[in-house]
Design a protein around this motif. Sequence first.
Motif, PDB file in Angstrom:
ATOM      1  N   GLU A  58     -37.039 -56.919  27.017  1.00  0.00           N
ATOM      2  CA  GLU A  58     -36.021 -55.933  26.620  1.00  0.00           C
ATOM      3  C   GLU A  58     -34.797 -56.026  27.520  1.00  0.00           C
ATOM      4  O   GLU A  58     -33.662 -56.025  27.036  1.00  0.00           O
ATOM      5  N   ALA A  61     -32.885 -59.343  26.876  1.00  0.00           N
ATOM      6  CA  ALA A  61     -32.141 -59.290  25.612  1.00  0.00           C
ATOM      7  C   ALA A  61     -30.895 -58.422  25.759  1.00  0.00           C
ATOM      8  O   ALA A  61     -29.817 -58.781  25.271  1.00  0.00           O
ATOM      9  N   GLN A  88     -35.791 -60.461  21.043  1.00  0.00           N
ATOM     10  CA  GLN A  88     -36.092 -59.199  20.372  1.00  0.00           C
ATOM     11  C   GLN A  88     -37.167 -59.340  19.306  1.00  0.00           C
ATOM     12  O   GLN A  88     -37.830 -58.369  18.962  1.00  0.00           O
TER      13      GLN A  88
END
Length: 121
Positions: A58, A61, A88
């Motif tokens: 996370e 990204a 993702q």
Amino acid sequence: MRLLPFAAACAAAVLLASGCASADKAQTCAEATQVISRTISEIGKVVDDPAAMRKKIEDGAANLEDMANKAADTTLRDALQGLADSLQKLNVDDANAAVDAAQKVATDGANYLREVSKACL
């Protein structure tokens, strides 16, 4: 004769502006390479902890998307956003998925690093 100094000043301004653009691109390219390399490395370090890996994915990204949004070069932006999108899509809910995700991140990361290198030439 008055136009000559003006023309010289304009030419200097154009050269200065293009030099700044090149310097900005070089800085962005260096940062992009660092962010991609760091993201791949950080995700690989937590392959034995799916929860930690999800967090690293996370964060990676988000960092890549942020950099993509700031990149002026379309090819560079597309490469950064492409890797962010790839991250993702990963689903890490157990140890086997974490291993698979780490392999995919390494492969995709290497491919996108090549794209960044091409964009930065």
